[in-house]
Design an enzyme around this catalytic site. Structure first.
Site, PDB file in Angstrom:
ATOM      1  N   GLU A  12       7.314  -0.152  -9.057  1.00 48.56           N
ATOM      2  CA  GLU A  12       6.578  -1.184  -8.724  1.00 48.56           C
ATOM      3  C   GLU A  12       6.620  -1.542  -7.257  1.00 48.56           C
ATOM      4  O   GLU A  12       5.712  -1.848  -6.399  1.00 48.56           O
ATOM      5  CB  GLU A  12       7.029  -2.442  -9.574  1.00 48.56           C
ATOM      6  N   HIS A  15       5.888 -12.621 -11.448  1.00 48.30           N
ATOM      7  CA  HIS A  15       6.345 -11.529 -12.257  1.00 48.30           C
ATOM      8  C   HIS A  15       7.906 -10.897 -11.448  1.00 48.30           C
ATOM      9  O   HIS A  15       7.835 -11.142 -10.160  1.00 48.30           O
ATOM     10  CB  HIS A  15       5.196 -10.540 -11.945  1.00 48.30           C
ATOM     11  N   TYR A  61      -0.229  -2.634 -14.321  1.00 52.37           N
ATOM     12  CA  TYR A  61       0.123  -2.952 -15.679  1.00 52.37           C
ATOM     13  C   TYR A  61      -0.144  -1.832 -16.430  1.00 52.37           C
ATOM     14  O   TYR A  61      -0.420  -2.100 -17.661  1.00 52.37           O
ATOM     15  CB  TYR A  61      -0.592  -4.124 -15.951  1.00 52.37           C
ATOM     16  N   PHE A  92      -3.840  -8.160 -24.489  1.00 52.04           N
ATOM     17  CA  PHE A  92      -3.970  -9.077 -23.383  1.00 52.04           C
ATOM     18  C   PHE A  92      -4.278  -8.183 -22.100  1.00 52.04           C
ATOM     19  O   PHE A  92      -4.168  -8.947 -21.195  1.00 52.04           O
ATOM     20  CB  PHE A  92      -2.646 -10.074 -23.340  1.00 52.04           C
ATOM     21  N   LYS A 116       2.131 -14.901  -8.481  1.00 53.31           N
ATOM     22  CA  LYS A 116       0.734 -14.628  -9.110  1.00 53.31           C
ATOM     23  C   LYS A 116      -0.382 -15.418  -8.592  1.00 53.31           C
ATOM     24  O   LYS A 116       0.030 -16.568  -8.169  1.00 53.31           O
ATOM     25  CB  LYS A 116       0.833 -14.727 -10.778  1.00 53.31           C
ATOM     26  N   ASN A 153       1.603 -17.462 -15.793  1.00 53.70           N
ATOM     27  CA  ASN A 153       3.019 -17.802 -15.774  1.00 53.70           C
ATOM     28  C   ASN A 153       3.815 -17.664 -14.303  1.00 53.70           C
ATOM     29  O   ASN A 153       4.887 -17.625 -14.315  1.00 53.70           O
ATOM     30  CB  ASN A 153       3.852 -16.930 -16.772  1.00 53.70           C
ATOM     31  N   ARG A 204      15.099 -12.296 -13.131  1.00 52.99           N
ATOM     32  CA  ARG A 204      14.465 -12.691 -14.447  1.00 52.99           C
ATOM     33  C   ARG A 204      15.124 -13.862 -15.127  1.00 52.99           C
ATOM     34  O   ARG A 204      14.198 -14.670 -15.589  1.00 52.99           O
ATOM     35  CB  ARG A 204      14.806 -11.318 -15.434  1.00 52.99           C
TER      36      ARG A 204
HETATM   37  P1  CMP Z   1       4.691 -10.055 -16.182  1.00 59.27           P
HETATM   38  O1  CMP Z   1       6.267 -10.408 -16.291  1.00 59.27           O
HETATM   39  O2  CMP Z   1       3.828 -10.252 -15.127  1.00 59.27           O
HETATM   40  O3  CMP Z   1       4.550  -8.980 -17.130  1.00 59.27           O
HETATM   41  C1  CMP Z   1       3.299  -8.547 -18.140  1.00 59.27           C
HETATM   42  C2  CMP Z   1       2.367  -9.517 -18.292  1.00 59.27           C
HETATM   43  O4  CMP Z   1       1.805  -9.866 -19.402  1.00 59.27           O
HETATM   44  C3  CMP Z   1       3.693 -11.019 -18.696  1.00 59.27           C
HETATM   45  O5  CMP Z   1       4.138 -11.430 -17.414  1.00 59.27           O
HETATM   46  C4  CMP Z   1       2.392 -12.118 -19.031  1.00 59.27           C
HETATM   47  O6  CMP Z   1       1.752 -12.501 -17.930  1.00 59.27           O
HETATM   48  C5  CMP Z   1       1.645 -11.320 -19.556  1.00 59.27           C
HETATM   49  N1  CMP Z   1       1.658 -11.316 -21.162  1.00 59.27           N
HETATM   50  C6  CMP Z   1       2.684 -10.907 -21.829  1.00 59.27           C
HETATM   51  N2  CMP Z   1       2.329 -11.369 -22.983  1.00 59.27           N
HETATM   52  C7  CMP Z   1       1.110 -11.806 -23.156  1.00 59.27           C
HETATM   53  C8  CMP Z   1       0.667 -12.451 -24.197  1.00 59.27           C
HETATM   54  N3  CMP Z   1       0.882 -12.502 -25.420  1.00 59.27           N
HETATM   55  N4  CMP Z   1      -0.706 -12.842 -23.830  1.00 59.27           N
HETATM   56  C9  CMP Z   1      -1.092 -12.933 -22.544  1.00 59.27           C
HETATM   57  N5  CMP Z   1      -0.814 -12.408 -21.516  1.00 59.27           N
HETATM   58  C10 CMP Z   1       0.628 -12.002 -21.640  1.00 59.27           C
END
Ligand code: CMP
Length: 133
Positions: free
Chosen positions: A127, A116, A50, A58, A10, A113, A86
């Site tokens: 995806e 993904h 997404y 979010f 990311k 984070n 994962r």
């Molecule tokens: P990802 O695996 O990319 O899939 C969806 C993304 O949404 C997740 O990682 C996080 O980056 C984001 N995400 C999920 N839950 C939250 C949350 N509570 N607040 C903000 N971002 C979130």
């Protein structure tokens, strides 16, 4: 079972110069990298990618962040690749992720984070097709 999954490094991890470390880990874990490219998603592309989260609180912030800078997308192949990737990523929230996982090592917050990964075979297909043809 040999599977394919989509991984994304990311924008936060690209900006912090973690691309090399993350790709090294992917190779060390035994994944085959079948495709890889750098992309800078538009807001519309991030929303489409997404779309399953469009009703989540979010969604707006997540799609802003994901379109804020370049990201690296990878098509990974390997034994149980979806679950394996994962496990290597760790929990969504870096603070909850196990030591040694990528999100624990390189993530900053639930949103920023670092990486993904597809969460199921159907999402992996969507995806992968989103970025590779
Ligand atoms: P990802 O695996 O990319 O899939 C969806 C993304 O949404 C997740 O990682 C996080 O980056 C984001 N995400 C999920 N839950 C939250 C949350 N509570 N607040 C903000 N971002 C979130």
């Amino acid at each position: 079972m040999i599977e394919r999954t989509l991984a994304i490094i990311k924008p936060d991890a690209v900006k912090k110069r973690f691309i090399g470390r993350i790709i090294q880990r992917i190779e060390d874990e035994g994944f085959e990298i079948k495709g890889m490219k750098m992309v800078h998603l538009t807001k519309e592309e991030a929303e489409a990618f997404y779309h399953v989260h469009k009703d989540k609180p979010f969604y707006e912030s997540l799609t802003d962040f994901m379109s804020s800078g370049p990201a690296v997308v990878l098509l990974l192949e390997g034994e149980n690749a979806i679950k394996h990737w994962r496990e290597v990523m760790g929990a969504t929230d870096p603070a909850q992720a196990k030591p040694g996982t990528l999100r624990r090592l390189y993530g900053f917050s639930v949103e920023r984070n670092a990486v993904h990964g597809s969460d199921a075979p159907e999402t992996a297909e969507y995806e992968i097709n989103f970025f590779f043809n």
